[in-house]
Design an enzyme around this catalytic site. Structure first.
Site, short mmCIF file in Angstrom:
data_model
loop_
_atom_site.label_atom_id
_atom_site.label_comp_id
_atom_site.label_asym_id
_atom_site.label_seq_id
_atom_site.Cartn_x
_atom_site.Cartn_y
_atom_site.Cartn_z
N GLN A 128 0.77 -1.17 0.01
CA GLN A 128 -0.10 0.03 0.07
C GLN A 128 0.90 1.36 -0.21
O GLN A 128 2.26 1.20 0.46
CB GLN A 128 -1.03 0.05 1.12
N ARG A 129 0.14 2.27 -0.49
CA ARG A 129 1.27 3.66 -0.67
C ARG A 129 1.92 3.97 0.79
O ARG A 129 2.92 4.14 0.70
CB ARG A 129 0.23 4.69 -1.01
#
Length: 182
Positions: free
Chosen positions: A68-69
């Site tokens: 995830q970012r």
């Protein structure tokens, strides 16, 4: 427990890629040869696998780090002592290819990963419309991006198990064993 007490060389391999690329599915297919339903990885998963390199036993520690970012900014904490990087790409998600390419390029610019071999996995080959390895090489401009390091692109389907064994063999073959571990 035998891993910790053994004198076998150990190598650390990073398993990176965007969220939903199939990293955890790949990890557990390699370790247990089962398809598992996964949830987004918060933090990391780690598994140790026994292997042979040049006919000698080694232990491969695979670090599956969340994609995830918010997790990507922590990837560099795992770069130290990496013997190889396996970057997993969802070859069927054309909308996120640019994002995946940018993250791979940023990762490979790390000083700690200089010269570190790369195995790029074109995952989800079982999904209709998935990019071929040739298309992925071209889109990612791998010849340029990987100048100065060994690299390889492997098609696979982590859920189906296709290409998983070949991937692990390639990882073992390409991983750099630290001189002090020999």
């Amino acid at each position: 427990m035998g891993h910790l007490l053994s004198k076998q060389p150990q190598v650390q391999v990073l398993l990176l890629g965007l969220d939903n690329a199939g990293k955890s599915t790949l990890l557990y297919k390699m370790k247990h040869n089962v398809s598992v339903s996964t949830v987004p990885t918060i933090g990391f998963n780690v598994e140790m696998l026994d292997a042979r390199k040049n006919r000698k036993p080694i232990v491969v520690t695979l670090w599956d780090v969340g994609g995830q970012r918010k997790m990507r900014e922590h990837w560099q904490k795992y770069h130290q002592n990496a013997a190889a990087v396996v970057f997993v790409v969802d070859a069927s998600d054309r909308a996120r290819l640019g994002e995946a390419r940018a993250e791979l390029e940023k990762t490979l610019q790390s000083e700690q990963l200089r010269g570190c071999p790369l195995i790029l996995l074109a995952n989800k080959q079982d999904v209709s419309g998935a990019l071929t390895i040739t298309e992925l090489k071209d889109r990612f401009k791998l010849r340029k991006m990987c100048s100065g390091r060994d690299w390889f692109v492997q098609p696979c389907s982590a859920t189906m198990g296709v290409g998983v064994e070949e991937t692990f063999r390639k990882v073992v073959q390409m991983a750099r064993i630290p001189p002090e571990a020999v």
